[in-house]
Motif scaffolding. Structure first.
Motif, PDB file in Angstrom:
ATOM      1  N   ARG A 112      -2.762 -18.828  -1.262  1.00 24.08           N
ATOM      2  CA  ARG A 112      -3.683 -18.149  -0.357  1.00 24.08           C
ATOM      3  C   ARG A 112      -2.974 -17.104   0.480  1.00 24.08           C
ATOM      4  O   ARG A 112      -3.191 -16.995   1.683  1.00 24.08           O
ATOM      5  CB  ARG A 112      -4.367 -19.152   0.577  1.00 24.08           C
ATOM      6  CG  ARG A 112      -5.114 -20.181  -0.204  1.00 24.08           C
ATOM      7  CD  ARG A 112      -5.997 -20.975   0.724  1.00 24.08           C
ATOM      8  NE  ARG A 112      -6.258 -22.234   0.089  1.00 24.08           N
ATOM      9  CZ  ARG A 112      -5.700 -23.378   0.426  1.00 24.08           C
ATOM     10  NH1 ARG A 112      -4.891 -23.431   1.449  1.00 24.08           N
ATOM     11  NH2 ARG A 112      -5.984 -24.462  -0.219  1.00 24.08           N
ATOM     12  N   GLY A 113      -2.084 -16.412  -0.157  1.00 23.80           N
ATOM     13  CA  GLY A 113      -1.368 -15.368   0.559  1.00 23.80           C
ATOM     14  C   GLY A 113      -1.957 -14.000   0.259  1.00 23.80           C
ATOM     15  O   GLY A 113      -2.767 -13.849  -0.646  1.00 23.80           O
ATOM     16  N   ARG A 114      -1.565 -13.023   1.056  1.00 28.61           N
ATOM     17  CA  ARG A 114      -1.988 -11.649   0.796  1.00 28.61           C
ATOM     18  C   ARG A 114      -0.736 -10.803   0.673  1.00 28.61           C
ATOM     19  O   ARG A 114       0.307 -11.159   1.194  1.00 28.61           O
ATOM     20  CB  ARG A 114      -2.780 -11.090   1.989  1.00 28.61           C
ATOM     21  CG  ARG A 114      -3.953 -11.880   2.436  1.00 28.61           C
ATOM     22  CD  ARG A 114      -4.731 -11.079   3.491  1.00 28.61           C
ATOM     23  NE  ARG A 114      -3.893 -10.622   4.600  1.00 28.61           N
ATOM     24  CZ  ARG A 114      -3.625 -11.350   5.674  1.00 28.61           C
ATOM     25  NH1 ARG A 114      -4.102 -12.560   5.778  1.00 28.61           N
ATOM     26  NH2 ARG A 114      -2.872 -10.875   6.648  1.00 28.61           N
ATOM     27  N   ILE A 115      -0.871  -9.692   0.015  1.00 29.81           N
ATOM     28  CA  ILE A 115       0.269  -8.780  -0.014  1.00 29.81           C
ATOM     29  C   ILE A 115      -0.217  -7.390   0.352  1.00 29.81           C
ATOM     30  O   ILE A 115      -1.313  -6.988  -0.015  1.00 29.81           O
ATOM     31  CB  ILE A 115       0.989  -8.806  -1.383  1.00 29.81           C
ATOM     32  CG1 ILE A 115       2.249  -7.948  -1.336  1.00 29.81           C
ATOM     33  CG2 ILE A 115       0.074  -8.358  -2.514  1.00 29.81           C
ATOM     34  CD1 ILE A 115       3.202  -8.235  -2.463  1.00 29.81           C
ATOM     35  N   GLU A 116       0.584  -6.706   1.129  1.00 32.49           N
ATOM     36  CA  GLU A 116       0.270  -5.333   1.491  1.00 32.49           C
ATOM     37  C   GLU A 116       1.478  -4.488   1.139  1.00 32.49           C
ATOM     38  O   GLU A 116       2.598  -4.982   1.115  1.00 32.49           O
ATOM     39  CB  GLU A 116       0.040  -5.234   3.004  1.00 32.49           C
ATOM     40  CG  GLU A 116      -1.258  -5.857   3.446  1.00 32.49           C
ATOM     41  CD  GLU A 116      -1.333  -5.966   4.960  1.00 32.49           C
ATOM     42  OE1 GLU A 116      -0.496  -5.360   5.658  1.00 32.49           O
ATOM     43  OE2 GLU A 116      -2.231  -6.675   5.429  1.00 32.49           O
ATOM     44  N   VAL A 117       1.220  -3.238   0.900  1.00 28.74           N
ATOM     45  CA  VAL A 117       2.346  -2.366   0.588  1.00 28.74           C
ATOM     46  C   VAL A 117       2.217  -1.072   1.365  1.00 28.74           C
ATOM     47  O   VAL A 117       1.117  -0.601   1.626  1.00 28.74           O
ATOM     48  CB  VAL A 117       2.443  -2.108  -0.938  1.00 28.74           C
ATOM     49  CG1 VAL A 117       1.146  -1.575  -1.483  1.00 28.74           C
ATOM     50  CG2 VAL A 117       3.578  -1.149  -1.269  1.00 28.74           C
ATOM     51  N   ARG A 118       3.353  -0.556   1.767  1.00 32.13           N
ATOM     52  CA  ARG A 118       3.400   0.719   2.459  1.00 32.13           C
ATOM     53  C   ARG A 118       4.539   1.502   1.829  1.00 32.13           C
ATOM     54  O   ARG A 118       5.566   0.922   1.492  1.00 32.13           O
ATOM     55  CB  ARG A 118       3.731   0.478   3.936  1.00 32.13           C
ATOM     56  CG  ARG A 118       2.780   1.163   4.875  1.00 32.13           C
ATOM     57  CD  ARG A 118       3.014   0.689   6.268  1.00 32.13           C
ATOM     58  NE  ARG A 118       2.519  -0.679   6.468  1.00 32.13           N
ATOM     59  CZ  ARG A 118       2.709  -1.349   7.591  1.00 32.13           C
ATOM     60  NH1 ARG A 118       3.406  -0.830   8.563  1.00 32.13           N
ATOM     61  NH2 ARG A 118       2.203  -2.552   7.720  1.00 32.13           N
ATOM     62  N   SER A 119       4.355   2.789   1.682  1.00 29.08           N
ATOM     63  CA  SER A 119       5.424   3.543   1.030  1.00 29.08           C
ATOM     64  C   SER A 119       5.481   4.946   1.598  1.00 29.08           C
ATOM     65  O   SER A 119       4.457   5.587   1.776  1.00 29.08           O
ATOM     66  CB  SER A 119       5.149   3.585  -0.472  1.00 29.08           C
ATOM     67  OG  SER A 119       6.016   4.483  -1.082  1.00 29.08           O
ATOM     68  N   ASP A 120       6.676   5.380   1.918  1.00 29.38           N
ATOM     69  CA  ASP A 120       6.885   6.765   2.345  1.00 29.38           C
ATOM     70  C   ASP A 120       7.742   7.440   1.300  1.00 29.38           C
ATOM     71  O   ASP A 120       8.907   7.055   1.132  1.00 29.38           O
ATOM     72  CB  ASP A 120       7.619   6.822   3.692  1.00 29.38           C
ATOM     73  CG  ASP A 120       6.719   6.395   4.824  1.00 29.38           C
ATOM     74  OD1 ASP A 120       5.557   6.829   4.829  1.00 29.38           O
ATOM     75  OD2 ASP A 120       7.175   5.619   5.682  1.00 29.38           O
ATOM     76  N   PRO A 121       7.206   8.439   0.627  1.00 29.60           N
ATOM     77  CA  PRO A 121       7.997   9.088  -0.425  1.00 29.60           C
ATOM     78  C   PRO A 121       9.329   9.566   0.131  1.00 29.60           C
ATOM     79  O   PRO A 121       9.370  10.192   1.180  1.00 29.60           O
ATOM     80  CB  PRO A 121       7.121  10.260  -0.867  1.00 29.60           C
ATOM     81  CG  PRO A 121       5.731   9.866  -0.476  1.00 29.60           C
ATOM     82  CD  PRO A 121       5.862   9.014   0.745  1.00 29.60           C
ATOM     83  N   GLY A 122      10.383   9.203  -0.560  1.00 32.87           N
ATOM     84  CA  GLY A 122      11.710   9.641  -0.149  1.00 32.87           C
ATOM     85  C   GLY A 122      12.354   8.750   0.901  1.00 32.87           C
ATOM     86  O   GLY A 122      13.557   8.794   1.092  1.00 32.87           O
ATOM     87  N   LEU A 123      11.542   7.945   1.598  1.00 38.70           N
ATOM     88  CA  LEU A 123      12.105   7.153   2.694  1.00 38.70           C
ATOM     89  C   LEU A 123      12.164   5.664   2.398  1.00 38.70           C
ATOM     90  O   LEU A 123      12.981   4.943   2.956  1.00 38.70           O
ATOM     91  CB  LEU A 123      11.292   7.368   3.978  1.00 38.70           C
ATOM     92  CG  LEU A 123      11.330   8.791   4.521  1.00 38.70           C
ATOM     93  CD1 LEU A 123      10.447   8.919   5.745  1.00 38.70           C
ATOM     94  CD2 LEU A 123      12.773   9.177   4.858  1.00 38.70           C
ATOM     95  N   GLY A 124      11.265   5.192   1.551  1.00 35.47           N
ATOM     96  CA  GLY A 124      11.338   3.773   1.231  1.00 35.47           C
ATOM     97  C   GLY A 124       9.987   3.117   1.062  1.00 35.47           C
ATOM     98  O   GLY A 124       8.932   3.749   1.204  1.00 35.47           O
ATOM     99  N   THR A 125      10.042   1.830   0.740  1.00 33.02           N
ATOM    100  CA  THR A 125       8.848   1.064   0.455  1.00 33.02           C
ATOM    101  C   THR A 125       8.940  -0.258   1.203  1.00 33.02           C
ATOM    102  O   THR A 125      10.038  -0.796   1.364  1.00 33.02           O
ATOM    103  CB  THR A 125       8.766   0.763  -1.061  1.00 33.02           C
ATOM    104  OG1 THR A 125       8.879   1.985  -1.760  1.00 33.02           O
ATOM    105  CG2 THR A 125       7.460   0.086  -1.420  1.00 33.02           C
TER     106      THR A 125
END
Lengths: 132, 725
Positions: B422-435
């Protein structure tokens, strides 16, 4: 010894050793989105036990209502098999022939002109088959 | 709910033992022949291959110590093969001693008896025979023998020469084998006591605590039933009785304390992840520092165990796909050393674990392009929606799948594992800077707070953590053929719960807005009933996994309340909207068993490996996953099988008699009818050179066998099959 499971006009047999108990008119909660062979789940003294439509798992017509549930122990846990009439215990005599239906074993004579077909629980009640 | 269990290692260990017996006999015979007639290239190659196959088999069935000895034997034979070592009686003695040692170790290892020490000594003897010096110096890359599923390994840190690791591991195993619990558990149960002198500690087996938690759960459920009986039979509202309230309160506290006793620090996984980062960084030629934060965050042991694989996937992804090579980083003005961070923190009843890197970020253009091949809506999505496309199964941004390396993306697998807890996952990404990937999981799985609703005459629990809002009866507007309503100024799809579950038609009651991992959806119900804590149980192995149903709880009156799963409901609602509800209704009331797996069932995989153990293991893995599997013992046999029926994918080993994996790959690529069949090379050879050779020969993927890593293997296969169809 075997337990005879009436399914409409036919009779199937399971080894008595694998039968845990017979429940009359279990109170079934249907499982939406499940395959047809899964009739639902019911509460057996605090455990959630799945109940299978014996007709459908053999590829035959569906059983109407939930008159009796035969609880069998399988390698994958306890499961209920629906029966249309009160199951009875008999001693099986020698096989009178092989049964071709998938998930069944031999045919036995269990009364005058009454035949019972042995169920192969390892084939019938098996997660891979259920997922199909 | 139990998902399909991995096949038992014990079964495969027995197959392996039988097979190894034959191979050891062959080795013995050939060694005598070698001594008598001197080395011929064929004879030496065959000796090497036998040792190699035993090593690979042992590693795959989870017998790491046997694999290590076989590895040393292989290295010694490699010296002979490269003609760096003369064949003389001393050498034959050393090899034979190695063969005998393996023969003696296998039964012990299969029986689970202690054999580490003996294996260690046998390995040392072989290493001494190789160079007249112990294993330390020019270490071969550590064989991928660490069984991947070992729960929280003791602090056997990576680094240091191999013999160092070995002794650590030996010590570690001894500790796990001891009757004490692997993780010390503080059962003083008082957080405050920790200030002064060290609290008294007591170690106990985890199952005792599990039993305690289970009984307390049962007691809570019985108390609820007692309350129901009071109301029904005596018409006495239980909450008006102070005795009843006291009982309920005590049980609540007891439950909380018992659950806390099962907690272990999230960072107990760190050594394993650090090791993965180090190994993969070395394999890929990257410089990476691994940092951790949040040493005090704790989580239920059972939940953490299920997070081990997803976190390993994310960390490997960060190294493999996120962090750039040192030159590339320098040219972008970044320090040549990249950073992968693991950060854990507790937020309310959830633990949030973030895996971040300072690498190149996710290229949304390529994500859109890749997803666009099968779904034209992907091209018009906004950035945030497009980012979440990476969780789709079969999506890869690599233009050609050049490197699945056993650590492939597999983000769909990560998401599926998280669903199970029952977990969730989110993602954020900045091109060139990281994930950054953030996983949020409930600290414990014992009870689940649910909103109880009525729909089409039945009641369901909807886990509160997935409920975003409850709306009064809504007017719906049709947008692009889908009914939509508004929430916080944004459109949200809306449909009736009964319609989604197939239990009835629309209704015009209140709507519950649920959110899954990436989407929200409003579900219309007949009525909102109340909120309850539910002890959720699964349906056992026999009921297939139902994505829309998380499990069931037994109610005070003995009825069963089904608990729904937001992500599965949303997916189902979306599919119905896309494909239209009409065809589903033809199948009878509320039944549509036609779920996605049926679509891929026909895919046939040809497994080519000279080791019976490996063939059977892979057959089992793929058949379990719904594929058809055929096998061949070498390249020539594989070509014969392919002439009978062209498979959808070929999975081949390298080292095989008659025709090896490279030759097979070349032969397949050279034949017009076969040229487009995807090929994955699966091998225990991790060297860059063999990888390059494999890809040059025309393979689509190259996976290094590491133990029993089914998830990586399956996701690589799914990706390739998805791409070729």
């Amino acid at each position: 010894m075997a337990l005879l499971i009436p399914v409409a006009s036919e009779t199937y047999a399971v080894p008595l050793g694998s039968v845990r108990e017979v429940v009359v008119s279990p109170r079934v909660t249907p499982l939406p989105t499940a395959p047809d062979a899964v009739r639902g789940v019911f509460n057996l003294r605090g455990d959630v036990v799945p109940l299978f439509d014996t007709g459908r798992i053999l590829g035959l017509a569906s059983i109407v209502g939930e008159p009796y549930a035969v609880l069998v122990e399988t390698e994958h846990g306890v499961a209920g098999l629906l029966a249309t009439d009160m199951p009875v215990t008999v001693r099986l005599h020698e096989s009178v022939g092989h049964s071709d239906l998938e998930g069944t074993t031999e045919t036995y004579l269990v009364g005058e002109l009454r035949l019972a077909v042995g169920l192969d629980m390892a084939v019938l009640l098996n997660p891979v088959r259920m997922a199909q | 709910m139990s998902n399909a269990e991995p096949p038992s290692e014990a079964d495969f260990q027995k197959i392996f033992a039988a097979e190894a017996e034959g191979r050891l006999d062959t080795l013995g015979d050939q060694l005598i022949e070698l001594e008598k007639s001197g080395p011929t290239p064929d004879l030496v190659a065959s000796l090497f291959r036998e040792a190699h196959t035993i090593k690979g088999g042992a590693a795959v069935v989870g017998l790491p110590h046997v694999a290590r000895v076989a590895h040393a034997l292989e290295d010694l034979l490699e010296e002979v093969r490269r003609e760096r070592r003369k064949v003389d009686p001393t050498l034959i003695d050393a090899v034979l001693a190695g063969v005998d040692a393996i023969r003696g170790l296998i039964p012990l290892a299969v029986a689970g008896d202690d054999h580490e020490r003996a294996a260690f000594e046998a390995e040392q003897r072989l290493r001494i025979a190789i160079g007249g010096e112990p294993a330390g110096a020019p270490a071969p890359p550590p064989p991928p023998v660490e069984a991947p599923r070992r729960p929280s390994p003791p602090a056997a840190e990576a680094g240091g020469p191999p013999e160092d690791t070995q002794t650590h591991r030996v010590a570690g195993h001894a500790a796990t084998a001891a009757p004490a619990a692997p993780a010390p558990t503080d059962i003083t149960l008082g957080g405050e006591a920790a200030h002064h002198a060290a609290p008294e500690m007591l170690q106990m087996p985890v199952h005792r605590i599990d039993e305690l938690v289970r009984l307390i759960g049962e007691a809570s459920a019985s108390t609820l039933r007692l309350g129901g009986a009071l109301l029904d039979r005596l018409e006495c509202e239980p909450s008006s009785l102070s005795e009843y309230r006291d009982l309920a309160r005590c049980l609540n506290e007891l439950q909380e304390l018992a659950l806390r006793a099962r907690m272990i620090p999230v960072m107990s996984l760190a050594p394993r992840l650090r090791r993965a980062v180090r190994d993969l960084a070395r394999d890929t030629g990257k410089q990476i520092r691994f940092e951790t934060r949040g040493e005090d965050a704790e989580i239920d042991r059972g939940v953490l165990e299920r997070l081990a694989d997803p976190l390993l996937h994310l960390v490997r992804n960060a190294v493999d796909h996120g962090i750039e090579l040192p030159e590339e980083r320098r040219s972008k003005g970044k320090p040549s050393e990249g950073v992968v961070r693991l950060h854990a923190m507790q937020l309310g009843s959830e633990v949030v674990i973030a895996v971040s890197d300072d690498g190149r970020g996710i290229d949304l253009g390529r994500v859109r392009e890749a997803a666009g091949q099968s779904d034209s809506t992907a091209l018009e999505m906004d950035d945030e929606s497009a980012l979440y496309l990476i969780f789709r199964s079969g999506l890869s941004t690599a233009t050609r799948v050049t490197d699945v390396s056993g650590r492939g993306v597999g983000l769909d697998a990560v998401r599926a594992s998280l669903n199970a807890v029952r977990g969730r996952i989110e993602v954020r990404s900045d091109p060139g800077l990281g994930t950054e990937f953030r996983i949020a999981v409930p600290i414990t799985m014992a009870t689940l707070r649910c909103l109880v609703v009525a729909s089409a005459g039945r009641r369901y629990g909807i886990p509160l953590h997935s409920v975003r809002a409850v709306l009064p009866p809504q007017p719906a507007a049709s947008v692009g053929g889908r009914d939509m309503t508004m929430l916080d100024g944004r459109p949200v799809p809306i449909s009736s719960l009964a319609g989604v579950l197939g239990t009835g038609n629309g209704c015009d009651g209140p709507a519950v807005v649920v959110s899954g991992l990436t989407r929200s959806h409003a579900l219309e119900v007949d009525e909102l009933i109340d909120q309850r804590d539910i002890v959720v149980k699964g349906f056992g192995e026999l009921v297939p996994r139902l994505p829309a149903i998380a499990g069931a709880g037994i109610q005070p009156d003995g009825t069963i309340l089904l608990v729904l799963e937001a992500a599965g409901l949303i997916e189902r609602a979306r599919r119905r909207a896309l494909h239209g509800a009409a065809p589903l209704e033809g199948e009878g009331p509320g039944r549509d068993g036609a779920e996605a797996p049926a679509e891929r069932q026909a895919a046939a995989i040809l497994v080519v490996d000279d080791a019976l153990t490996v063939r059977e293991l892979q057959r089992s893995i793929f058949e379990h996953a719904g594929y058809r599997v055929r096998t061949a013992a070498n390249g020539e046999e594989a070509l014969e099988r392919m002439a009978e029926e062209v498979p959808d994918l070929v999975l081949t080993d390298i080292e095989m008699p008659v025709m090896d994996g490279f030759q097979l790959t070349e032969a397949i690529r050279a034949r017009p009818g076969f040229a487009s069949v995807p090929i994955i090379i699966l091998t225990s050879r991790g060297s860059e050179e063999s990888r390059r050779r494999g890809l040059e020969a025309g393979a689509d993927g190259y996976i290094v066998k590491s133990g029993f890593d089914q998830v990586a293997l399956l996701s690589a296969v799914e990706r390739l099959l998805g791409a070729s169809q």
